[in-house]
Write a protein that holds these residues in place. Sequence first.
Motif, PDB file in Angstrom:
ATOM      1  N   ASP A 269       0.794  -1.188  -0.038  1.00 20.96           N
ATOM      2  CA  ASP A 269       0.079  -0.047  -0.005  1.00 20.96           C
ATOM      3  C   ASP A 269       0.898   1.233  -0.092  1.00 20.96           C
ATOM      4  N   VAL A 270       0.600   2.202  -1.029  1.00 20.81           N
ATOM      5  CA  VAL A 270       1.280   3.230  -1.050  1.00 20.81           C
ATOM      6  C   VAL A 270       0.607   4.533  -0.606  1.00 20.81           C
ATOM      7  N   GLY A 271      -0.690   4.251   0.052  1.00 14.16           N
ATOM      8  CA  GLY A 271      -1.462   5.122   0.784  1.00 14.16           C
ATOM      9  C   GLY A 271      -0.968   5.691   2.076  1.00 14.16           C
ATOM     10  N   SER A 272      -1.666   6.717   2.675  1.00 14.46           N
ATOM     11  CA  SER A 272      -1.183   7.071   3.947  1.00 14.46           C
ATOM     12  C   SER A 272      -2.485   7.168   4.818  1.00 14.46           C
ATOM     13  N   SER A 273      -2.544   6.972   6.065  1.00 14.32           N
ATOM     14  CA  SER A 273      -3.399   7.289   6.954  1.00 14.32           C
ATOM     15  C   SER A 273      -3.556   8.715   7.591  1.00 14.32           C
ATOM     16  N   ASN A 274      -2.437   9.328   7.356  1.00 13.83           N
ATOM     17  CA  ASN A 274      -2.364  10.836   7.789  1.00 13.83           C
ATOM     18  C   ASN A 274      -2.976  11.665   6.616  1.00 13.83           C
ATOM     19  N   MET A 275      -3.271  12.744   7.291  1.00 15.80           N
ATOM     20  CA  MET A 275      -3.972  13.920   6.570  1.00 15.80           C
ATOM     21  C   MET A 275      -3.714  15.141   7.105  1.00 15.80           C
ATOM     22  N   GLU A 276      -3.533  16.141   6.287  1.00 17.37           N
ATOM     23  CA  GLU A 276      -3.559  17.663   6.857  1.00 17.37           C
ATOM     24  C   GLU A 276      -4.835  18.037   7.281  1.00 17.37           C
ATOM     25  N   SER A 277      -4.980  18.531   8.464  1.00 21.85           N
ATOM     26  CA  SER A 277      -6.035  19.091   9.042  1.00 21.85           C
ATOM     27  C   SER A 277      -6.616  20.328   8.367  1.00 21.85           C
ATOM     28  N   TRP A 278      -7.867  20.225   8.049  1.00 24.64           N
ATOM     29  CA  TRP A 278      -8.611  21.491   7.310  1.00 24.64           C
ATOM     30  C   TRP A 278      -8.452  22.598   8.280  1.00 24.64           C
ATOM     31  N   GLN A 279      -8.239  23.734   7.536  1.00 28.02           N
ATOM     32  CA  GLN A 279      -7.933  24.890   8.437  1.00 28.02           C
ATOM     33  C   GLN A 279      -9.248  25.998   7.899  1.00 28.02           C
ATOM     34  N   ARG A 396     -15.908  34.105   2.095  1.00 30.45           N
ATOM     35  CA  ARG A 396     -15.435  33.357   3.347  1.00 30.45           C
ATOM     36  C   ARG A 396     -16.102  32.053   3.450  1.00 30.45           C
ATOM     37  N   MET A 397     -17.524  32.167   3.334  1.00 25.81           N
ATOM     38  CA  MET A 397     -18.261  31.167   3.442  1.00 25.81           C
ATOM     39  C   MET A 397     -18.332  30.297   2.067  1.00 25.81           C
ATOM     40  N   LEU A 398     -17.991  30.767   1.100  1.00 28.76           N
ATOM     41  CA  LEU A 398     -17.790  29.970  -0.222  1.00 28.76           C
ATOM     42  C   LEU A 398     -16.471  28.949  -0.240  1.00 28.76           C
ATOM     43  N   LEU A 399     -15.437  29.953   0.288  1.00 31.90           N
ATOM     44  CA  LEU A 399     -14.212  29.108   0.312  1.00 31.90           C
ATOM     45  C   LEU A 399     -14.264  28.017   1.377  1.00 31.90           C
ATOM     46  N   GLU A 400     -14.830  28.072   2.653  1.00 34.81           N
ATOM     47  CA  GLU A 400     -14.860  27.333   3.722  1.00 34.81           C
ATOM     48  C   GLU A 400     -15.766  25.976   2.982  1.00 34.81           C
ATOM     49  N   ARG A 401     -16.892  26.386   2.260  1.00 35.98           N
ATOM     50  CA  ARG A 401     -17.562  25.237   1.629  1.00 35.98           C
ATOM     51  C   ARG A 401     -16.733  24.475   0.599  1.00 35.98           C
ATOM     52  N   THR A 402     -15.829  24.993  -0.240  1.00 43.49           N
ATOM     53  CA  THR A 402     -15.204  24.599  -1.101  1.00 43.49           C
ATOM     54  C   THR A 402     -14.007  23.832  -0.640  1.00 43.49           C
ATOM     55  N   THR A 403     -13.005  24.349   0.235  1.00 44.86           N
ATOM     56  CA  THR A 403     -12.073  23.591   0.852  1.00 44.86           C
ATOM     57  C   THR A 403     -12.392  22.295   1.697  1.00 44.86           C
ATOM     58  N   SER A 404     -13.720  22.510   2.543  1.00 43.44           N
ATOM     59  CA  SER A 404     -13.689  21.236   3.312  1.00 43.44           C
ATOM     60  C   SER A 404     -14.590  20.372   2.082  1.00 43.44           C
ATOM     61  N   VAL A 406     -13.730  19.586  -0.801  1.00 40.83           N
ATOM     62  CA  VAL A 406     -12.458  18.922  -1.505  1.00 40.83           C
ATOM     63  C   VAL A 406     -11.778  18.019  -0.433  1.00 40.83           C
ATOM     64  N   LYS A 407     -11.715  18.382   0.794  1.00 40.04           N
ATOM     65  CA  LYS A 407     -11.131  17.470   1.764  1.00 40.04           C
ATOM     66  C   LYS A 407     -11.740  16.212   2.112  1.00 40.04           C
ATOM     67  N   MET A 408     -13.190  16.687   2.151  1.00 40.43           N
ATOM     68  CA  MET A 408     -14.109  15.575   2.494  1.00 40.43           C
ATOM     69  C   MET A 408     -13.988  14.336   1.431  1.00 40.43           C
ATOM     70  N   ILE A 409     -14.064  14.812   0.089  1.00 42.74           N
ATOM     71  CA  ILE A 409     -13.858  13.799  -1.011  1.00 42.74           C
ATOM     72  C   ILE A 409     -12.580  13.159  -1.163  1.00 42.74           C
ATOM     73  N   ASN A 410     -11.521  14.095  -1.219  1.00 42.60           N
ATOM     74  CA  ASN A 410     -10.068  13.540  -1.268  1.00 42.60           C
ATOM     75  C   ASN A 410      -9.509  12.787  -0.367  1.00 42.60           C
ATOM     76  N   ASP A 411      -9.770  13.226   1.095  1.00 38.28           N
ATOM     77  CA  ASP A 411      -9.059  12.518   2.183  1.00 38.28           C
ATOM     78  C   ASP A 411     -10.108  11.772   3.123  1.00 38.28           C
ATOM     79  N   VAL A 412     -11.183  12.303   3.447  1.00 35.46           N
ATOM     80  CA  VAL A 412     -12.078  11.753   4.656  1.00 35.46           C
ATOM     81  C   VAL A 412     -12.650  10.541   3.805  1.00 35.46           C
TER      82      VAL A 412
END
Length: 546
Positions: A269-279, A396-404, A406-412
């Motif tokens: 496995d070349v995946g990782s269980s780690n992920m950068e926290s959403w800011q 700010r609201m749109l940026l937080e929706r977008t970044t969270s 992307v984080k939800m799909i790609n990482d979580v």
Amino acid sequence: MKYPIAPFESIGLCFSGGGYRATFYSLGVVCYLHRIKFKGESLLSHVEAVSSVSGGTLLAVAYSKAAQEENFDFDSFYKAFYQNFEPGNDKLIETAVGKLEASEVWSKKSHKKRSLINAFALAYADMPIFKGKFEMFRKNSLSKLKHVCFNATEFSYGKAFRFQNVGYFGNGNLRCAELSKIAPKVNLADIVASSSCFPIGFEPLVFPDDYISNRKDNDYKALKRLEDFSNGLGVMDGGIVDNQGIGSMVNISNSGQRDKMLDLIIVNDVGSSNMESWQPENSEITSKISIKEQSKNWLKYLRIHWLYPAFLFVGILLMLINSIELIKGKSWASLYVTGGILTGVGLSFTLIGAVAAYVKNDVLHKLKGVFKKNVPESLLDEVESFQRLDIDLVKRMLLERTTSGVKMINDVFLKQIRYLNYELLYSSESLKSRRISSVIGDLNGEKKTHAEITAPKKQLKSVAKIASEAPTTLWWSEEDKKVDRMNSLIACGQFTTCYNLMKYILELQGNGVEAEGMDEMYKELKKDWLEFNKDPLFAVQTFGNE
């Protein structure tokens, strides 16, 4: 029924997704299994099953194909595979893009839709290591390597689409005699493309249309008559459902096609269980202007400004004055040029403004219609109140929706899928002491290592870190070449496999499992481990540089 363990007698290998990171880590794994001996035979010769996903499928298909050759020679296979992808020789991206742009390619391959992923499939087909059809994996014609499964995902039922020679080709929902008949005719290059085309970066392939060139083929026509395939079935990256190929390997091990379970499943496995926290977005709200006001400011440019016809009028006037020679009784070239420029600018901007104003009014009218149609009357006031919100707040609201998002799909999301598949492996009592998870980041210094094994030295951890930081791409960047990423990945696959085999033997011994040849094998592993700590790349056979 629980079968007794005969350590290392029958092995299954899972190769995860992850672009070239997965491909060359996997190459290092099979390279080391070929090197290490068990009862006088290469441990690789005990591998009976292969399951792969995405980048791991590049190695899995090429190795599985080569292993079927009557006079299979691993060193020759390694050299051919290495040279195809070695930086400087690797032309995959260049070839695929060239094919995408060349109209004559698609006139010759008219059965394929013109797309980037089909261009990659044609580029793979040009490489001898991927030439051939799935028919070479007929169950009756296989010797040591008895089971292969190259994983993709289908977009009708949202399940794994398995290019496999045991169980159902495709999956149970798609099960039919027509699909089984067409399976042997699928090109290996198309399988590689199907498994490795990741979402957004590529589009799905369409089964069976992109796979079968002969539209008069009776098996193709029979399959197309079925509802699931009449409009084509979307197939792409296997990592969406199971990025380690664990589910397929467990199915193989438990298959009625086998007289016993596999003695060992190694998940590479070349995946990782780690992920950068959403800011959260912490920008201050300073604009003091609402969405409605800002929208008006933007929309005011979509109209005919009085300056536009003014420029047009002045330009025409200058050319008229010049044509009747009112200035000193003659015409002036400079006035013609100036008048022509002003006329052109004025006419262009007037026309653009008129069109923009029409489009603006039409779009706004339609948006209002959609708004009224879809927003309940009881919520109109609340929704319209958003127009009065500060533009910085909305940003700010749109940026937080977008970044969270992307984080939800790609990482979580993908990590939860990863955990579920590992749980399938580790929650099974029947698979206890039959599994190894060999993860690319095991030895990069971020995890504790086994107390009874000599701790990895700084140089080894450095190579492991270079390998684990490889991006998920299908090309080598200048940075990759600079840090010798390809050889670091191969070496990481080798010494991580060595380490995890030692750890596994210690686990077996701790559970009271003893077997002929196991102690001798551990001694060889320990010897190699010490050598890896002196020179992590000592076992990398860089044939391409000879």
